[in-house]
Design a protein around this motif. Structure first.
Motif, short mmCIF file in Angstrom:
data_model
loop_
_atom_site.label_atom_id
_atom_site.label_comp_id
_atom_site.label_asym_id
_atom_site.label_seq_id
_atom_site.Cartn_x
_atom_site.Cartn_y
_atom_site.Cartn_z
N ARG A 148 -6.26 -0.83 3.52
CA ARG A 148 -4.96 -0.99 2.88
C ARG A 148 -4.04 -1.88 3.70
O ARG A 148 -3.36 -2.77 3.18
CB ARG A 148 -4.31 0.38 2.70
CG ARG A 148 -4.91 1.24 1.61
CD ARG A 148 -4.31 2.63 1.67
NE ARG A 148 -4.81 3.50 0.63
CZ ARG A 148 -4.67 4.82 0.64
NH1 ARG A 148 -4.03 5.41 1.65
NH2 ARG A 148 -5.15 5.56 -0.34
N MET A 152 -2.28 -5.43 2.67
CA MET A 152 -0.83 -5.60 2.72
C MET A 152 -0.42 -6.72 3.66
O MET A 152 0.56 -7.42 3.44
CB MET A 152 -0.16 -4.28 3.13
CG MET A 152 -0.25 -3.18 2.09
SD MET A 152 0.50 -3.61 0.48
CE MET A 152 -0.98 -4.01 -0.49
N LEU A 170 -6.22 -3.16 -5.44
CA LEU A 170 -5.23 -2.09 -5.40
C LEU A 170 -5.81 -0.78 -5.94
O LEU A 170 -5.56 0.30 -5.39
CB LEU A 170 -4.00 -2.49 -6.23
CG LEU A 170 -3.16 -3.66 -5.67
CD1 LEU A 170 -2.16 -4.13 -6.71
CD2 LEU A 170 -2.45 -3.26 -4.39
N LEU A 173 -8.47 0.65 -3.46
CA LEU A 173 -7.86 1.21 -2.25
C LEU A 173 -6.84 2.30 -2.57
O LEU A 173 -6.16 2.78 -1.67
CB LEU A 173 -7.20 0.08 -1.45
CG LEU A 173 -8.16 -1.00 -0.93
CD1 LEU A 173 -7.38 -2.11 -0.23
CD2 LEU A 173 -9.19 -0.42 0.02
N GLU A 174 -6.74 2.67 -3.85
CA GLU A 174 -5.87 3.76 -4.28
C GLU A 174 -4.41 3.53 -3.87
O GLU A 174 -3.72 4.41 -3.37
CB GLU A 174 -6.38 5.10 -3.72
CG GLU A 174 -7.80 5.43 -4.15
CD GLU A 174 -8.34 6.69 -3.50
OE1 GLU A 174 -7.54 7.45 -2.91
OE2 GLU A 174 -9.55 6.93 -3.58
N ILE A 175 -3.96 2.29 -4.09
CA ILE A 175 -2.56 1.94 -3.84
C ILE A 175 -1.81 2.06 -5.16
O ILE A 175 -2.26 1.55 -6.19
CB ILE A 175 -2.45 0.51 -3.27
CG1 ILE A 175 -3.16 0.44 -1.90
CG2 ILE A 175 -1.00 0.08 -3.14
CD1 ILE A 175 -3.25 -0.94 -1.33
N GLU A 212 6.16 8.72 5.21
CA GLU A 212 5.43 9.24 4.05
C GLU A 212 6.06 10.54 3.55
O GLU A 212 6.23 10.75 2.34
CB GLU A 212 3.96 9.48 4.42
CG GLU A 212 3.18 8.24 4.78
CD GLU A 212 2.68 7.49 3.55
OE1 GLU A 212 2.83 8.02 2.44
OE2 GLU A 212 2.14 6.38 3.72
N SER A 216 7.64 9.56 -0.04
CA SER A 216 6.52 9.58 -0.99
C SER A 216 6.82 10.29 -2.31
O SER A 216 6.17 10.02 -3.31
CB SER A 216 5.29 10.22 -0.34
OG SER A 216 5.55 11.55 0.04
N HIS A 220 5.89 4.92 -4.41
CA HIS A 220 4.52 4.59 -3.99
C HIS A 220 4.64 3.78 -2.71
O HIS A 220 5.44 2.83 -2.64
CB HIS A 220 3.81 3.75 -5.06
CG HIS A 220 3.59 4.46 -6.35
ND1 HIS A 220 2.76 5.55 -6.47
CD2 HIS A 220 4.12 4.25 -7.59
CE1 HIS A 220 2.75 5.97 -7.72
NE2 HIS A 220 3.58 5.21 -8.42
N CYS A 222 2.82 1.85 0.83
CA CYS A 222 1.68 1.31 1.58
C CYS A 222 2.27 0.54 2.75
O CYS A 222 3.32 -0.10 2.62
CB CYS A 222 0.83 0.38 0.71
SG CYS A 222 -0.81 0.08 1.41
N HIS A 223 1.61 0.59 3.90
CA HIS A 223 2.22 -0.06 5.07
C HIS A 223 1.20 -0.80 5.91
O HIS A 223 -0.01 -0.63 5.78
CB HIS A 223 2.94 0.98 5.93
CG HIS A 223 2.04 1.81 6.78
ND1 HIS A 223 1.39 2.92 6.30
CD2 HIS A 223 1.67 1.70 8.08
CE1 HIS A 223 0.67 3.46 7.26
NE2 HIS A 223 0.82 2.74 8.36
N THR A 224 1.73 -1.65 6.78
CA THR A 224 0.94 -2.41 7.72
C THR A 224 1.79 -2.71 8.94
O THR A 224 2.98 -2.39 8.98
CB THR A 224 0.43 -3.73 7.08
OG1 THR A 224 -0.50 -4.38 7.94
CG2 THR A 224 1.58 -4.69 6.80
#
Length: 529
Positions: A148, A152, A170, A173-175, A212, A216, A220, A222-224
């Motif tokens: 993920r 990102m 997406l 990867l369940e994003i 999160e 959350s 939704h 997602c991070h990097t």
């Protein structure tokens, strides 16, 4: 070993199959017996049965009914039909229920053994396939956060995806968001002094968990990591919000407070304006970074980046390309100047808002170090070290922290190696001469002037310089002036005659002539190209 069950209403038929063949020799451990479908199902519930040999016509439920029940409840079990009727309709139904074989009575032992072995092979192959699938799924689940983050990071850096390709990634990867969804970016900087690298990573992991926990329910996420080791969260609302800015502000304040309360750590948060995923993400990121960088040394900040500028435009790194280049300094043995240039490069990188700058700097530094390794006849691995391969693998993912640590290490080792060998590329006097030339390119650089600066006779200086460096002083002057001219043509709007004057050529036609001889084209052609 596998277990077998024989089902037939004729006791003699069951006993014959169960007892007349040495089943252990063919990988069968236990042979169960049943004389009706009802009894067979009871045996199936009590024991693990891999292969069933069943008659079709029996009182009550038939063998085909048994096969149907087994397909619904014990899908891995393989069935072999044994019938006294060569009925096409029976065979078609048996095939529909996925039986391995349809054998006619009386059956030879060899036929029965072959059918059982065929069923055993199918069971093993399906088991291996299932294991491979389970391992693959486990591997995917295990590496899901990493994958993920990689996706990102690609989005953050503006990599182009076909919409269906991105949709697939997406989903895989369940994003929780999709192309064209509205989103905001949260840029989180860990402000406290960083002890060990491991402790730093653990703290960032803990901060991510707090994010999160807080966001959350409404977003939704997602991070990097970016190139500056800051956390970048992409947050897409799960449902329409009446006052999105108010909600994001409240949650941001709660985040900063929670990190301080539960982790005893200080973070700064910069929140971008709302944009569309993925094509506006790089712009939102630059906006958030720019707002955070402008605050300097502030800690515990909560910034609304949307209220600031629209972000910065990408520019070249001045320190990276400004003459003299790193290669020139290393080649001349001017280690103090080389270290100073490294300081300038990383000072500029630390203030940049573009991860691309870190990537470009990595390749620039790697090229300079590789050139010096080959020039000195050394193995690349000896100069670049093991960490280089990891940086190369990271590519766009290389962080400023890891790049600087690697660069400082290489520079230190190169300095020590040069000093220990006693084979410095130039003496202190030569380095002094070059340093003076570099800072007076626009002035009179006659041999007499330079010799006067170092208090030597011009003839002696010229001979000593040639012996030490392999080139004449005039060659070094021209090369340095041309490098400086190229830099000015690339990075400034100065007119051609102004560039010439800046590097010591008051006669513009002569400057153009020297430039063309050195590069094969005029200054104007170079700038236009």
């Amino acid at each position: 070993m596998m277990n077998l069950m024989v089902v037939d209403d004729e006791h003699s038929a069951v006993e014959s199959i169960a007892s007349s063949i040495a089943w252990r020799e063919y990988g069968i451990g236990q042979v169960y017996k049943a004389y009706s479908v009802k009894e067979a199902l009871q045996q199936m519930a009590a024991h693990q049965v891999h292969i069933i040999i069943t008659d079709i016509r029996m009182p009550g439920l038939s063998g085909l009914d048994l096969v149907s029940h087994i397909r619904q409840k014990w899908e891995q079990t393989k069935c072999i039909i044994l019938s006294g009727h060569a009925s096409f309709d029976y065979a078609k139904q048996a095939l529909k229920h996925g039986t391995v074989s349809y054998l006619l009575k009386p059956v030879r032992d060899e036929e029965l053994i072959e059918a059982v072995q065929q069923a055993s092979v199918q069971i093993r192959l399906e088991g291996e396939k299932q294991q491979l699938h389970q391992r693959a799924m486990y591997s995917v689940r295990e590496h899901l956060p990493e994958k993920r983050a990689e996706l990102m990071k690609d989005v953050l850096l503006g990599r182009k995806f076909a919409e269906d390709e991105l949709e697939g990634k997406l989903e895989q990867l369940e994003i929780g968001f999709r192309p064209q969804d509205k989103m905001q970016l949260l840029l989180i900087r860990y402000d406290d002094p960083q002890p060990t690298h491991k402790a730093f990573r653990l703290m960032k992991y803990a901060i991510s968990n707090v994010v999160e926990e807080i966001f959350s329910s409404s977003y939704h996420l997602c991070h990097t990591d970016d190139a500056y080791d800051d956390l970048v969260f992409m947050a897409s609302p799960k449902q329409a919000q009446s006052e999105p800015e108010l909600l994001m502000g409240r949650l941001g304040d709660r985040l900063i407070h929670s990190v301080k309360q539960y982790l005893n750590a200080t973070i700064s948060l910069s929140v971008s304006k709302t944009g569309r995923f993925p094509h506006q993400v790089p712009q939102l990121y630059h906006q958030a970074v720019s707002a955070l960088r402008k605050q300097g040394a502030g800690k515990g900040l909560h910034l609304n980046a949307a209220a600031s500028s629209h972000g910065a435009s990408l520019k070249s790194l001045t320190a990276l390309y400004e003459p003299p280049g790193l290669t020139t300094l290393l080649e001349a043995g001017r280690m103090e100047d080389a270290h100073r240039k490294i300081d300038q490069i990383f000072a500029e990188l630390s203030g940049s808002v573009f991860p691309e700058h870190v990537y470009v700097a990595f390749h620039y530094l790697a090229a300079a170090f590789s050139y010096m390794a080959h020039r000195e006849g050394k193995q690349l691995s000896d100069v670049l070290g093991e960490q280089y391969q990891q940086l190369l693998k990271d590519g766009y993912g290389v962080s400023l922290r890891s790049l600087e640590a690697w660069t400082r290490n290489v520079m230190q080792q190169w300095t020590e190696r040069t000093q220990d060998s006693g084979q410095e590329s130039g003496s202190t006097l030569i380095r002094q001469v070059q340093h003076w030339i570099d800072h007076h390119l626009g002035e009179d650089l006659s041999l007499q002037v330079i010799a006067g600066e170092v208090h030597l006779h011009p003839v002696y200086l010229s001979k000593m310089y040639k012996q030490s460096t392999g080139e004449g002083i005039s060659d070094y002057i021209i090369r340095s002036r041309m490098e400086r001219a190229v830099h000015l043509l690339k990075h400034t709007g100065m007119k051609i005659y102004e560039v010439g004057q800046e590097v010591g050529y008051n006669n513009t036609p002569y400057f153009i002539q020297v430039f063309r001889k050195h590069y094969g084209l005029t200054p104007q052609d170079f700038r236009n190209g």
